[in-house]
Write a protein that holds these residues in place. Structure first.
Motif, PDB file in Angstrom:
ATOM      1  N   ASP A  43       0.799  -1.220   0.000  1.00 16.59           N
ATOM      2  CA  ASP A  43       0.000   0.000   0.000  1.00 16.59           C
ATOM      3  C   ASP A  43       0.834   1.273   0.000  1.00 16.59           C
ATOM      4  OD1 ASP A  43       1.023  -0.352   2.546  1.00 16.59           O
ATOM      5  OD2 ASP A  43      -0.858   0.057   3.577  1.00 16.59           O
ATOM      6  N   GLY A  44       2.124   1.154   0.240  1.00 13.79           N
ATOM      7  CA  GLY A  44       2.979   2.327   0.327  1.00 13.79           C
ATOM      8  C   GLY A  44       3.291   2.738   1.758  1.00 13.79           C
ATOM      9  N   GLY A  45       2.710   2.035   2.729  1.00 15.17           N
ATOM     10  CA  GLY A  45       3.005   2.309   4.132  1.00 15.17           C
ATOM     11  C   GLY A  45       1.760   2.620   4.937  1.00 15.17           C
ATOM     12  N   PRO A  46       1.881   2.589   6.264  1.00 15.72           N
ATOM     13  CA  PRO A  46       0.741   2.874   7.133  1.00 15.72           C
ATOM     14  C   PRO A  46       0.146   4.250   6.836  1.00 15.72           C
ATOM     15  CG  PRO A  46       2.573   2.000   8.403  1.00 15.72           C
ATOM     16  CD  PRO A  46       3.102   2.280   7.019  1.00 15.72           C
ATOM     17  N   GLY A  47      -1.175   4.324   6.789  1.00 17.79           N
ATOM     18  CA  GLY A  47      -1.861   5.588   6.578  1.00 17.79           C
ATOM     19  C   GLY A  47      -2.061   5.985   5.131  1.00 17.79           C
ATOM     20  N   VAL A  48      -1.463   5.232   4.189  1.00 12.88           N
ATOM     21  CA  VAL A  48      -1.636   5.558   2.770  1.00 12.88           C
ATOM     22  C   VAL A  48      -3.030   5.125   2.330  1.00 12.88           C
ATOM     23  CG1 VAL A  48      -0.802   5.137   0.426  1.00 12.88           C
ATOM     24  CG2 VAL A  48       0.831   5.403   2.304  1.00 12.88           C
TER      25      VAL A  48
END
Length: 108
Positions: A43-48
């Protein structure tokens, strides 16, 4: 800055309630990592924030991430929820979706 999302052609597909799929998930729903996330940094990282492209009646959804990467994630399949659906009130501003026709505008 406050953001509003313009849904021209999106979110017209009702959420499916079949085989345990989360009923709040619709095409173009905004999502982030959920409690059962196990997909490293797809996803590209937490919060993305990603956008739902397809809702399948098997408890899986297809999501597009800002990088353009797409994959399927569990939203009820195997009793797991890889994603969390963001409400319109969540603080993450809507940012993109090439396929959903979403426009991002600063509210006045």
């Amino acid at each position: 800055m406050i953001y509003k999302t313009c849904f021209d052609r999106c979110c017209l597909t009702p959420g499916l309630v079949s085989n345990g799929i989360e009923s709040s998930v619709k095409v173009c729903s905004r999502v982030v990592r959920g409690p059962n996330w196990r997909w490293d940094n797809q996803d590209g990282g937490p919060g993305v924030e990603g956008r739902v492209l397809k809702v399948k009646n098997t408890g899986w959804v297809t999501v597009e991430w800002p990088s353009g990467y797409e994959n399927d994630y569990r939203m009820g399949a195997e009793g797991a929820h890889d994603l969390r659906v963001l409400d319109d009130d969540d603080s993450v501003p809507p940012t993109f979706s090439r396929r959903c026709g979403i426009a991002v505008m600063a509210a006045t």
